[in-house]
Design an enzyme around this catalytic site. Structure first.
Site, mmCIF file in Angstrom:
data_model
loop_
_atom_site.group_PDB
_atom_site.id
_atom_site.type_symbol
_atom_site.label_atom_id
_atom_site.label_comp_id
_atom_site.label_asym_id
_atom_site.label_seq_id
_atom_site.Cartn_x
_atom_site.Cartn_y
_atom_site.Cartn_z
ATOM 1 N N PHE A 50 6.858 -25.406 -26.306
ATOM 2 C CA PHE A 50 6.628 -24.471 -25.234
ATOM 3 C C PHE A 50 6.391 -25.318 -23.967
ATOM 4 C CE2 PHE A 50 3.861 -22.721 -21.858
ATOM 5 C CZ PHE A 50 3.934 -21.297 -22.137
ATOM 6 N N GLU A 51 7.537 -25.070 -22.876
ATOM 7 C CA GLU A 51 7.399 -25.683 -21.721
ATOM 8 C C GLU A 51 7.778 -24.650 -20.630
ATOM 9 O OE1 GLU A 51 9.107 -29.319 -21.855
ATOM 10 O OE2 GLU A 51 11.170 -28.897 -21.833
ATOM 11 N N ILE A 52 7.422 -24.517 -19.587
ATOM 12 C CA ILE A 52 7.826 -23.613 -18.375
ATOM 13 C C ILE A 52 7.980 -24.630 -17.047
ATOM 14 C CG2 ILE A 52 7.529 -21.886 -16.493
ATOM 15 C CD1 ILE A 52 5.703 -20.379 -18.613
#
Length: 354
Positions: A293-295
């Site tokens: 998960f990365e933004i």
């Protein structure tokens, strides 16, 4: 019979010792507290902080007004949901999409961008597009971005892969996993399809999203000058990255100007919480943002410090001779080359199926 004085003293002492030992045997046991050593000083938390409701971040938030998929004037910015996925993972990908569409994207309709090292099947395209009103785009990775680079010695790779397998390093002997880590570390943002895209939210197959998010996370990143958003920190297997930090120090010695003030170096080099990791990884704590998960803002990856750093690591060969993952590589770069205040914790409940 009369005993000498020394013998009488010894008898009295022995009797006293027997009484004392008998008392110790029947009394309640005392808890044993081992001596404190390096790594024992840890924050005191009653429970996991991620279990606490945090609410929304403060400041300006963009709500789901006028974000209809067919609205050409919607306030969406140049961002995408991004996934590197295989055709055979379509079931897991659809499941992740259903969850994220339900909790967030059905309100904001950001496009999906799917990447694969082979062409996507019509079944994959049909099934993924069916679960979203947003546009879905399907891209093939250029061969020169995916293939093992020419400077990698195949014999040495195979020997290294066997060592990783013996050390029980997950996926260490799979060449495709090494290719994926390299692509996710420093090549994905060079794909022509992403040339004009700034932000992305990485989405993996078989992920469950539980929290409703009612604001535009990409707008939040842009409005509040955030570079990177994460949900969890984990420790990596130090046997998989023994030379990553030494190579990083070599790079910093050649480019000291790239390391900025107010960074997170202390987090990268922490030796208190897991001292054995720091030792085995030669100075790196192995703590990293879990990049499943990365933004993030791709302008950071496109910056000269990061591009030069990735090029140095790529030539060093650790993506293949060891198992350097994109998570520690991204984390080290962010911890050295970015202001810590630009890294944001998204407290969003999620789970990955294994």
């Amino acid at each position: 019979m009369v005993f000498s004085k020394p013998i009488r003293v010894l008898a009295v002492f022995s009797a006293f010792l027997l009484v004392f030992l008998g008392f110790q045997a029947v009394r309640s046991p005392m808890p044993l507290t081992p001596p404190k050593g390096t790594g024992d000083e840890k924050p005191e938390f009653a429970d996991d902080p991620s279990n606490h409701p945090t609410g929304e971040p403060s400041g300006k938030l963009w709500r789901a007004d006028d974000y209809a998929a067919e609205n050409p004037n919607a306030p969406r910015i140049n961002a995408t949901l991004l996934s590197l996925v295989r055709n055979e993972e379509v079931d897991g990908m659809v499941q992740s999409m259903i969850d994220l569409e339900r909790t967030w994207n059905s309100k904001f309709n950001y496009p999906w961008s799917f990447f694969n090292d082979v062409p996507f099947t019509e079944e994959f395209k049909k099934r993924t597009q069916a679960v979203t009103k947003a546009r879905c785009n399907y891209y093939e990775i250029p061969k020169d971005h995916w293939d093992v680079p020419s400077w990698i010695n195949n014999d040495l790779f195979e020997e290294s892969a066997e060592i990783l397998k013996e050390q029980q390093i997950q996926y260490g002997n799979m060449v495709s996993y090494h290719q994926m880590c390299r692509w996710n570390s420093g090549l994905f943002y060079h794909h022509p399809a992403l040339r004009n895209i700034r932000y992305y939210w990485r989405v993996e197959p078989k992920v469950h999203f539980f929290c409703d998010v009612d604001y535009d996370v990409f707008r939040y990143m842009d409005d509040h000058n955030k570079t990177y958003g994460f949900t969890i920190n984990l420790y990596d297997a130090p046997q998989s990255i023994p030379t990553l930090w030494p190579e990083t120090l070599k790079f910093l010695a050649a480019h000291p100007e790239y390391e900025i003030q107010h960074n997170a170096r202390e987090w990268l080099t922490d030796s208190k919480r897991r001292p054995e990791h720091n030792i085995k990884a030669n100075g790196y704590s192995t703590c990293h943002f879990w990049s499943n998960f990365e933004i993030a803002d791709m302008d950071f990856w496109r910056s000269k410090p990061y591009e030069d750093y990735f090029a140095h690591l790529d030539r060093a060969g650790g993506f293949f001779y060891e198992r350097w993952g994109d998570a520690p590589v991204h984390s080290i770069a962010l911890g050295l080359f970015e202001d810590a205040s630009k890294i944001h914790w998204y407290c969003l409940a999620r789970r990955i199926e294994r």
